[in-house]
Motif scaffolding. Structure first.
Motif, PDB file in Angstrom:
ATOM      1  N   ILE A   1       0.812  -0.929   0.002  1.00  0.00           N
ATOM      2  CA  ILE A   1      -0.109   0.190  -0.019  1.00  0.00           C
ATOM      3  C   ILE A   1       0.920   0.885  -0.008  1.00  0.00           C
ATOM      4  CG2 ILE A   1      -1.842   1.586   0.953  1.00  0.00           C
ATOM      5  CD1 ILE A   1      -2.792  -1.161   2.696  1.00  0.00           C
TER       6      ILE A   1
ATOM      7  N   GLU B   1      -7.856  -1.627   4.216  1.00  0.00           N
ATOM      8  CA  GLU B   1      -6.948  -2.713   4.220  1.00  0.00           C
ATOM      9  C   GLU B   1      -6.674  -3.881   4.454  1.00  0.00           C
ATOM     10  OE1 GLU B   1      -5.496  -1.021   8.347  1.00  0.00           O
ATOM     11  OE2 GLU B   1      -3.586  -2.085   7.899  1.00  0.00           O
TER      12      GLU B   1
ATOM     13  N   ALA C   1      -7.240  -4.831   1.312  1.00  0.00           N
ATOM     14  CA  ALA C   1      -6.158  -5.561   0.170  1.00  0.00           C
ATOM     15  C   ALA C   1      -5.174  -6.315   0.912  1.00  0.00           C
ATOM     16  CB  ALA C   1      -5.412  -4.172   0.418  1.00  0.00           C
ATOM     17  N   ARG C   2      -5.196  -6.960   1.894  1.00  0.00           N
ATOM     18  CA  ARG C   2      -4.295  -7.907   2.980  1.00  0.00           C
ATOM     19  C   ARG C   2      -5.220  -9.096   2.489  1.00  0.00           C
ATOM     20  NH1 ARG C   2      -0.347  -4.272   3.625  1.00  0.00           N
ATOM     21  NH2 ARG C   2      -0.921  -2.703   5.182  1.00  0.00           N
TER      22      ARG C   2
ATOM     23  N   THR D   1      -4.413  -7.502  -2.881  1.00  0.00           N
ATOM     24  CA  THR D   1      -3.957  -6.051  -3.929  1.00  0.00           C
ATOM     25  C   THR D   1      -3.427  -5.358  -3.263  1.00  0.00           C
ATOM     26  OG1 THR D   1      -6.339  -7.080  -3.866  1.00  0.00           O
ATOM     27  CG2 THR D   1      -5.712  -4.831  -4.898  1.00  0.00           C
TER      28      THR D   1
ATOM     29  N   VAL E   1      -2.333  -1.139  -3.801  1.00  0.00           N
ATOM     30  CA  VAL E   1      -3.266  -0.213  -3.374  1.00  0.00           C
ATOM     31  C   VAL E   1      -2.384   1.255  -3.802  1.00  0.00           C
ATOM     32  CG1 VAL E   1      -4.984   0.988  -1.975  1.00  0.00           C
ATOM     33  CG2 VAL E   1      -4.722  -0.892  -1.193  1.00  0.00           C
TER      34      VAL E   1
END
Lengths: 312, 324
Positions: free
Chosen positions: B40, B203, B206-207, B211, B213
């Motif tokens: 991220i 978050e 994404a985790r 993914t 970011v």
């Protein structure tokens, strides 16, 4: 106390019978001369409505507002005009709050003209003085708002509010539309002006960092009510209300939030249809049965600190 | 900056300009950035710094006819995105890279139900089974924490709050499990308590999906809390790239330093705020030397004459400054 607000209520009627947006629901607080009282809360909590009630842009549904000891809710046209000389407002959006067809000079001279202050020459002098006060070049007088940046426009808005030497300035999110580097310039200017001119501020913001920086006393609003009120230390170090705690913990900070982060579920309820009991109970992580049944009384925690919660 | 595997996204010497009435205006200058899968990265800067334009360039959404990539490459999973045809690029958008925007109200179509707009994502990418699509949509809504998902799928954007609409946008962006999500100020229009919910959701998504970011924001606190790496932009350039925890402790660039001191932090009342004198230069202004020099407290002769390059100072820290 320069400003005393007592049990102030504002309901806006909705179509249909007995339907209201309960924007402000019995708010009381007081601001001492030379101090800054901060109102903090999320969108829709009624803080802007409260500001507009105080400068008499709205008429209250119930309650009183005292300014310098006098009840201003009953003022007639004349009294209102005199009151507004002493209480001015600065708005959030510096792009919408200046007339694009008026030069800076005429924006600043207008209030002087309305109140018949000074001679033409004195007014011109005052314009130069006001521009100097807010840190703008006096040669900017003949320019139009579109020639300025957001921060400069907000300085013009502040100069306009200062034109008549008011005692109280209501600042409704005065830095929310500005970039952070410019925001700091405006906040510093506001602090300087308060000291130099002995002003009293009512400072409204959703940004807790800004509120802590600016305010001596703070009221935390939720759905039209002040849920907790106290000095800066009371609110930031000794906060007791679960909403204040959640609000502060939600502020993003380096290396995690202040203390344990409390994530509230859901959204604030609609002020047109507030829940029974404590308005915060549907989102409150600590709510018990009594919270959903009865409206909590305001409890006194110290000489300066109050909170409305059953569980305190 | 993880060097082990090939990065997912590699932006090399990217410059973008706009054609305006008064000529070409450079809005992104020599940007270099790499992003690994699952990472991220925060892109922080004030308005006009070029952070949104950079993300539009990655998405291939620069306004045709007025926004141009002047030079540089955007390598995504080995392909140079600006070189793809429009058709190839629409295959990438949504499936591999998706985006969420600041204004959840204007990003959703007001005349279609939430469910219909979600279903469309699957339809556009070739799945035509309406029942199955709706099921997937409802499942997505549940995953982003929307209660009564089946009912919400039938409602319209105006019936939802800002936070709920942003959840819908995230659901839409995550629908096809993209490799890269670009989030452009996704919480700026939201209240802090709602912002906290949305940040946690981004978050988590994404985790869970691995993914990567790109998170764009002007809010340093948000960036520091959410991101692994931070890139600070000033006047169309990246001036610093650093680790998120290092951002507050030891900012390298004078601009980053001043910017941090501008923000009132809880617990620092009483101290006077630092402010950066002057204003951000217009992106079109050609400044000889460092673009921050006119406002920089540390600037010297050289800073005003020669433009500094983005240089590596230490592991994971790059800075565009002569004095570092």
């Amino acid at each position: 106390m320069l400003l005393e607000v007592n049990e102030l209520v504002k309901h806006f009627p909705l179509p249909g019978r007995n339907r209201f947006v309960r924007a402000v629901n019995g708010v009381s607080f007081a601001a001492a001369p030379g101090q800054t009282f901060g109102l903090v809360g999320e969108s829709g909590c009624g803080k802007s409505t409260l500001a507009r009630l105080i400068v008499r842009l709205y008429r209250e549904t119930a309650g009183t507002i005292r300014f310098g000891g006098r009840d201003i809710t009953a003022l007639g046209r004349r009294g209102l005009k005199e009151f507004r000389r002493q209480a001015q407002m600065v708005f959030q959006d510096p792009y919408a709050s200046l007339n694009p067809r008026m030069t800076v000079r005429s924006t600043l001279i207008d209030p002087l003209r309305v109140y018949r202050v000074g001679t033409a020459r004195e007014r011109e002098k005052r314009v130069a003085e006001l521009l100097g006060l807010v840190g703008l070049d006096e040669r900017y007088g003949p320019r139009y708002p579109h020639e300025f940046s957001g921060g400069q426009r907000q300085r013009i808005g502040i100069a306009r509010a200062l034109a008549l030497n008011p005692r109280l300035i209501v600042l409704d999110e005065p830095v929310s539309a500005l970039d952070v580097s410019v925001q700091a310039q405006i906040l510093n200017l506001l602090v300087d002006l308060r000291e130099r001119l002995g002003l009293t501020y009512l400072f409204i913001s959703h940004d807790l960092g800004v509120v802590e920086y600016m305010c001596d006393h703070i009221g935390v609003m939720y759905l039209g009510c002040i849920v907790e009120k106290g000095t800066r230390e009371d609110i930031f170090q000794k906060r007791r209300h679960p909403y204040t705690q959640a609000l502060l913990s939600a502020v993003p900070a380096p290396g995690g939030a202040v203390g344990e982060q409390i994530i509230l579920g859901g959204d604030p309820p609609s002020p047109a249809d507030p829940p029974a009991g404590c308005y915060f109970s549907p989102r409150c992580p600590q709510a018990e049965d009594i919270c959903r049944r009865e409206k909590p009384p305001l409890k006194t925690l110290s000489a300066t600190h109050t909170a409305a919660c059953h569980l305190i | 900056m993880k060097n082990n595997a090939a990065p997912l996204l590699e932006i090399k010497d990217l410059s973008v300009s706009f054609r305006t009435e008064s000529g070409r205006v450079s809005v992104v200058r020599d940007v270099n950035l790499t992003l690994a899968a699952g990472e991220i990265i925060g892109l922080v800067g004030e308005s006009g710094s070029g952070k949104s334009v950079l993300s539009f360039a990655v998405m291939g959404l620069l306004p045709p006819g007025s926004g141009f990539i002047d030079s540089g490459e955007i390598l995504f999973a080995g392909r140079n995105l600006p070189a793809l045809s429009r058709r190839e690029m629409s295959g990438v958008r949504g499936r591999e890279i998706s985006m969420i925007f600041q204004e959840p109200m204007t990003s959703l179509n007001p005349v279609y139900s939430i469910g219909a707009q979600l279903d469309e994502v699957f339809v556009n990418h070739g799945d035509r089974d309406r029942k199955a699509n709706r099921k997937r949509s409802i499942k997505l809504l549940e995953r982003v924490g929307i209660p009564r998902a089946a009912e919400i799928a039938r409602s319209y954007p105006h019936q939802l709050s800002g936070g709920m609409r942003q959840r819908v946008m995230i659901a839409m962006a995550m629908a096809l499990s993209p490799k890269l999500l670009i989030a452009d100020e996704p919480t700026t229009a939201l209240d802090v308590t709602i912002q906290a919910q949305i940040l946690r959701l981004i978050e988590q998504m994404a985790r869970e999906n691995g993914t990567a970011v790109i998170f764009i924001s002007h809010n340093l606190g948000v960036i520091a809390q959410l991101c692994d790496v931070v890139a600070v932009m000033y006047s169309s350039q990246i001036v610093e790239i650093t680790g998120a925890e290092r951002l507050y402790q030891s900012p390298a660039h004078p601009y980053t330093k001043s910017l941090l001191e501008c923000v009132p932090q809880i617990g620092m009342s009483g101290k006077r705020l630092n402010s950066i004198e002057g204003t951000v230069p217009h992106p079109g202004d050609e400044i000889s030397g460092c673009r921050f020099a006119p406002r920089c407290g540390e600037a010297e002769g050289r800073c005003r004459e020669q433009a500094p390059e983005l240089r590596r100072l230490a592991e994971g820290v790059c800075c565009r400054c002569w004095k570092r």
